[in-house]
Each structure stands twice: as structure tokens, then as C-alpha cells.
Enzyme design. Structure first.
Site, PDB file in Angstrom:
ATOM      1  CB  ILE A 285       3.344   5.925  -2.090  1.00 22.92           C
ATOM      2  CG1 ILE A 285       3.278   4.554  -2.768  1.00 22.92           C
ATOM      3  CG2 ILE A 285       1.941   6.507  -1.908  1.00 22.92           C
ATOM      4  CD1 ILE A 285       2.665   3.450  -1.919  1.00 22.92           C
TER       5      ILE A 285
ATOM      6  CB  SER B 171       0.820   3.928   5.115  1.00 24.07           C
ATOM      7  OG  SER B 171       2.099   3.487   4.781  1.00 24.07           O
TER       8      SER B 171
ATOM      9  CG  ASP C 153      -7.117   1.971   1.081  1.00 19.09           C
ATOM     10  OD1 ASP C 153      -8.292   1.684   0.756  1.00 19.09           O
ATOM     11  OD2 ASP C 153      -6.121   1.390   0.603  1.00 19.09           O
TER      12      ASP C 153
ATOM     13  CD  GLU D 238      -5.930  -3.744   6.365  1.00 16.33           C
ATOM     14  OE1 GLU D 238      -6.002  -2.511   6.430  1.00 16.33           O
ATOM     15  OE2 GLU D 238      -5.455  -4.357   5.385  1.00 16.33           O
TER      16      GLU D 238
HETATM   17  P1  NAI Z   1       8.973   3.278   0.179  1.00 16.89           P
HETATM   18  O1  NAI Z   1       9.826   2.240   0.826  1.00 16.89           O
HETATM   19  O2  NAI Z   1       9.328   3.718  -1.221  1.00 16.89           O
HETATM   20  O3  NAI Z   1       8.908   4.594   1.094  1.00 16.89           O
HETATM   21  C1  NAI Z   1       8.724   4.564   2.473  1.00 16.89           C
HETATM   22  C2  NAI Z   1       9.413   5.812   3.039  1.00 16.89           C
HETATM   23  O4  NAI Z   1       9.117   5.877   4.428  1.00 16.89           O
HETATM   24  C3  NAI Z   1      10.939   5.786   2.892  1.00 16.89           C
HETATM   25  O5  NAI Z   1      11.388   6.980   2.294  1.00 16.89           O
HETATM   26  C4  NAI Z   1      11.443   5.652   4.320  1.00 16.89           C
HETATM   27  O6  NAI Z   1      12.668   6.329   4.546  1.00 16.89           O
HETATM   28  C5  NAI Z   1      10.293   6.306   5.090  1.00 16.89           C
HETATM   29  N1  NAI Z   1      10.263   5.921   6.500  1.00 16.89           N
HETATM   30  C6  NAI Z   1      10.600   4.748   7.072  1.00 16.89           C
HETATM   31  N2  NAI Z   1      10.460   4.821   8.408  1.00 16.89           N
HETATM   32  C7  NAI Z   1      10.028   6.069   8.684  1.00 16.89           C
HETATM   33  C8  NAI Z   1       9.722   6.744   9.883  1.00 16.89           C
HETATM   34  N3  NAI Z   1       9.858   6.153  11.082  1.00 16.89           N
HETATM   35  N4  NAI Z   1       9.310   8.026   9.806  1.00 16.89           N
HETATM   36  C9  NAI Z   1       9.213   8.653   8.599  1.00 16.89           C
HETATM   37  N5  NAI Z   1       9.509   8.065   7.436  1.00 16.89           N
HETATM   38  C10 NAI Z   1       9.906   6.781   7.473  1.00 16.89           C
HETATM   39  O7  NAI Z   1       7.498   2.707   0.233  1.00 16.89           O
HETATM   40  P2  NAI Z   1       6.257   3.125  -0.686  1.00 16.89           P
HETATM   41  O8  NAI Z   1       6.226   2.280  -1.913  1.00 16.89           O
HETATM   42  O9  NAI Z   1       6.202   4.594  -0.827  1.00 16.89           O
HETATM   43  O10 NAI Z   1       5.045   2.634   0.232  1.00 16.89           O
HETATM   44  C11 NAI Z   1       4.774   3.232   1.481  1.00 16.89           C
HETATM   45  C12 NAI Z   1       3.796   2.357   2.247  1.00 16.89           C
HETATM   46  O11 NAI Z   1       2.525   2.355   1.580  1.00 16.89           O
HETATM   47  C13 NAI Z   1       4.182   0.856   2.279  1.00 16.89           C
HETATM   48  O12 NAI Z   1       5.049   0.580   3.352  1.00 16.89           O
HETATM   49  C14 NAI Z   1       2.863   0.171   2.457  1.00 16.89           C
HETATM   50  O13 NAI Z   1       2.646  -0.053   3.826  1.00 16.89           O
HETATM   51  C15 NAI Z   1       1.839   1.189   1.931  1.00 16.89           C
HETATM   52  N6  NAI Z   1       1.120   0.681   0.767  1.00 16.89           N
HETATM   53  C16 NAI Z   1      -0.253   0.679   0.814  1.00 16.89           C
HETATM   54  C17 NAI Z   1      -0.988   0.231  -0.258  1.00 16.89           C
HETATM   55  C18 NAI Z   1      -2.484   0.236  -0.261  1.00 16.89           C
HETATM   56  O14 NAI Z   1      -3.108  -0.402  -1.130  1.00 16.89           O
HETATM   57  N7  NAI Z   1      -3.144   0.931   0.645  1.00 16.89           N
HETATM   58  C19 NAI Z   1      -0.322  -0.303  -1.463  1.00 16.89           C
HETATM   59  C20 NAI Z   1       1.116  -0.179  -1.437  1.00 16.89           C
HETATM   60  C21 NAI Z   1       1.810   0.276  -0.344  1.00 16.89           C
END
Ligand code: NAI
Length: 329
Positions: A154, A232, A257, A262
């Protein structure tokens, strides 16, 4: 396989029934959330749950005792599942790691643009015949600096969109891949990101390391008048510290969001009830705060992908194929 859905909304039923024509499972949709009171309602060997359902040790034990063998998350985040206990009980946990990073990234931009250009306020004014522009002033996104924390699926899509707007994009990730720099993102230390960004957007998962990452100390390192966006997970932000930041005008715009408490609010119509959460109600009292109720994922494209991947995960389990989307402790 018999699959019991918890927290099922009409749109879940619509997209899952449509996708299930390909998979032929027996689907049962329950409106109740999954928790220690409702776990006994699970019938069959598969349970499907969502972001605010609780799968703690107690719930997992009840599910296992009811004969459940696979827990299918129809979402990416899994901070609400006790994976260690699931493994001990022999419960397989699968998820949908990616369904549409575009849905969430585009919603992030919707929050940024609405907060900046105040289209939500303009919409109401114009409908009442009020064409005055006072209070609607925005700023050009072009040339502004945006800091992204988390550059996974994302975060990277968000970076690409912001580059299209002509923004300078800074990024911090605890484990960055090569894609960010290829997109023109400047990888920098977190404190530098706080100090230089006009807009900060969170795209990392909720983990013990990111719990309350945005707190009084980190807010203190940010630029005066910063815009903060969280699509997130709620608990990455210490909401009380953010309220103080808004009161002191350190934070000039807040777009959420997700919210740390929540689970008691989102996905339900509470319009006839008195909301008891005073911190949340304080947030709503600021005219520079925009909150949506965890809807960033809600596009037809994302829901179609979620339904297919979830049902395929369950079929893979049933037919003992390799589980590419399994979550292990
Ligand atoms: P992803 O797993 O592809 O990317 C997450 C990134 O965060 C990775 O590159 C990882 O290295 C990094 N990360 C992990 N710990 C970290 C830290 N301490 N400091 C900095 N970076 C760190 O996940 P994706 O698909 O990009 O999703 C991200 C988040 O979005 C999900 O974990 C979820 O919580 C949230 N999300 C929210 C949605 C919504 O409807 N509001 C829907 C889908 C996801």
C-alpha cells in the site's frame, strides 16, 4: 466445506455468494461478531472472520472444541489472532495478504485531498446556497513533502500516486525493498521524516514495535501544522497524544480510517445510540479532523478479490494443497 462467516454484512454475502459459484462451499452468514459468547455458533470446519473479530486464546479453544479446523481471515491484518494458541490447537490460519493496495492507497489520497481542499464542507455549503469561500483555503500538493511510514504494497502504491501529484516523497521502512527508490522515494531515518514532512501517512502493520509509534514524543518532532493520515491500524497512534497535538495546533489536519478503540464503534449503525467513547467524541469536535469508519478497503475490486482468495484458501486447505497464504506464529 461448511463455512461460518462472523460479522457478515450484506456486501460480504453478495460478493462471497457470487465467487462461491466457482468453489461450491456451504456458506452460512452470521451478523454477530466473533467473540467468546458467539464462538459456539460455528458450524462445520471453517470459520471466516474480519478485522474486528476477536480470535484470542479463549475463542480459539471454543472454536477448536466445536470442530473448526481452519480460520480464514477475509483481510490482510492479523493483529487480532493469537497465532501461537492456534498452532497449539492445530488450527490452520489463512488470510488475504493482498487484495487491492489501490483501494487503500486511493482512500488515503481521498482523505488528504478532502482535508486540504475541504470539499466535504463546500458540498454542504453549496447545497444551502452558501457560496462564500471563507475557511475553504487549501494548498498545492505539488511540491509538498510527504513522509510514508511503511513501504509495502500500500505504501508503494501511495508513493506512486503522490509522485504523480508532483510531491517530494520521503519513506521509512524497517525492512525496505528496492522498489521504493525505483519510484523516486527518498529513504531516510524516521526522525528526519518527522522533521521534514508536511504530510505523514502510516502504512506499516500494527506490531509491538509500531504500537503508539505516533505519540507525544514523535509528534513533538514533526513540523508545525503537519497533516497526519492513518489508514493502517488505529493503535499505531496514541489518540490522546494526537488530541493534544490538535489542541496545540501542532497537527493542523488529521485523517483517520482506523481508530484504536474502533472495535466498539465501526461497521455498525450507532446513530440512535449515545457514544460513550469520550476520546473519539473529542476527535469529532475538531473541524480539521476527518474520520471514515475503516472503509479504505471497500471497493468492488477489493471485495471480489477478497472473496476469491478466501474461498481458494479454504479449498486449498480442504484438498490438502500447499497453503500459500497461511499464517504461522
Ligand atoms: P505490507 O506487508 O505489504 O507492508 C507493510 C510494510 O511495513 C512492510 O514493508 C514492512 O517492512 C513495513 N514495516 C513493518 N514494521 C515496520 C516498522 N516498525 N516501521 C516501519 N515500517 C515497518 O502491508 P500492506 O498490504 O501495505 O498493508 C499495510 C497495512 O495497511 C496493513 O498492515 C493493515 O494494517 C493496513 N490495511 C488497512 C486497510 C483498511 O481498510 N484501512 C485495508 C488493508 C490493509
Amino acid at each position: 466445506m461448511n463455512v461460518t462467516f462472523f460479522n457478515a454484512k450484506p456486501y460480504d454475502q453478495q460478493f462471497f455468494e457470487e465467487a462461491n459459484r466457482e468453489y461450491g462451499h456451504a456458506l452460512e452468514f452470521l451478523e454477530v461478531p466473533l467473540n467468546a459468547h458467539t464462538a459456539v455458533l460455528a458450524r462445520g470446519e471453517a470459520v471466516c472472520m474480519f478485522v474486528n473479530d476477536v480470535a484470542n486464546a479463549e475463542v480459539l479453544r471454543l472454536l477448536a472444541a466445536a470442530g473448526v479446523r481452519v480460520l480464514a481471515l477475509r483481510c490482510a491484518g492479523f493483529n487480532n489472532v493469537d497465532l501461537k494458541t492456534a498452532a497449539k490447537l492445530g488450527l490452520t490460519v489463512v488470510r488475504v495478504p493482498a487484495y487491492s493496495p489501490y483501494a487503500v492507497a486511493e482512500h488515503t489520497l481521498a482523505l488528504i485531498l478532502t482535508l486540504n481542499r475541504k470539499t466535504h464542507r463546500a458540498y454542504n455549503r453549496v447545497r444551502e446556497g452558501n457560496f462564500a469561500l471563507n475557511g475553504l483555503m487549501g494548498f498545492d500538493l505539488h511540491g509538498r513533502t510527504v513522509g510514508l511510514i511503511g513501504l509495502g504494497k500500500i505504501g508503494l502504491v501511495t508513493a506512486g500516486i503522490l509522485k504523480g501529484f508532483g510531491c517530494r516523497v520521503l519513506g521509512y521502512d524497517s525492512n525496505p525493498g528496492p522498489e521504493a527508490e525505483a519510484l523516486g522515494v527518498e529513504l531516510i531515518a524516521l526522525d528526519t521524516l518527522y522533521a521534514q514532512s508536511d504530510i505523514i501517512s502510516l502504512h506499516c502493520p500494527l506490531t509491538p514495535q509500531t504500537f503508539h509509534l505516533i505519540n507525544e514524543e514523535s509528534i513533538g518532532k514533526m513540523k508545525d501544522g503537519v497533516m497526519l493520515i492513518n489508514t493502517s491500524r488505529g493503535a499505531i497512534i496514541d489518540t490522546k497524544a494526537v488530541v493534544q497535538g490538535l489542541k496545540g495546533e501542532k497537527i493542523k489536519y488529521l485523517g483517520l480510517d482506523v481508530y484504536e478503540e474502533e472495535g466498539d464503534l465501526f461497521f455498525e449503525d450507532l446513530s440512535g445510540k449515545v457514544i460513550q467513547d469520550d476520546v473519539f467524541m473529542r476527535l469529532l469536535s475538531f473541524n480539521n479532523v476527518l474520520i471514515t469508519g475503516h472503509q479504505a478497503f471497500l471497493t468492488t475490486d477489493a471485495l471480489r478479490n477478497i472473496a476469491h482468495v478466501t474461498l481458494r484458501n479454504i479449498s486449498d486447505f480442504e484438498q490438502q494443497r500447499e497453503l500459500t497464504n497461511q499464517l504461522l506464529p
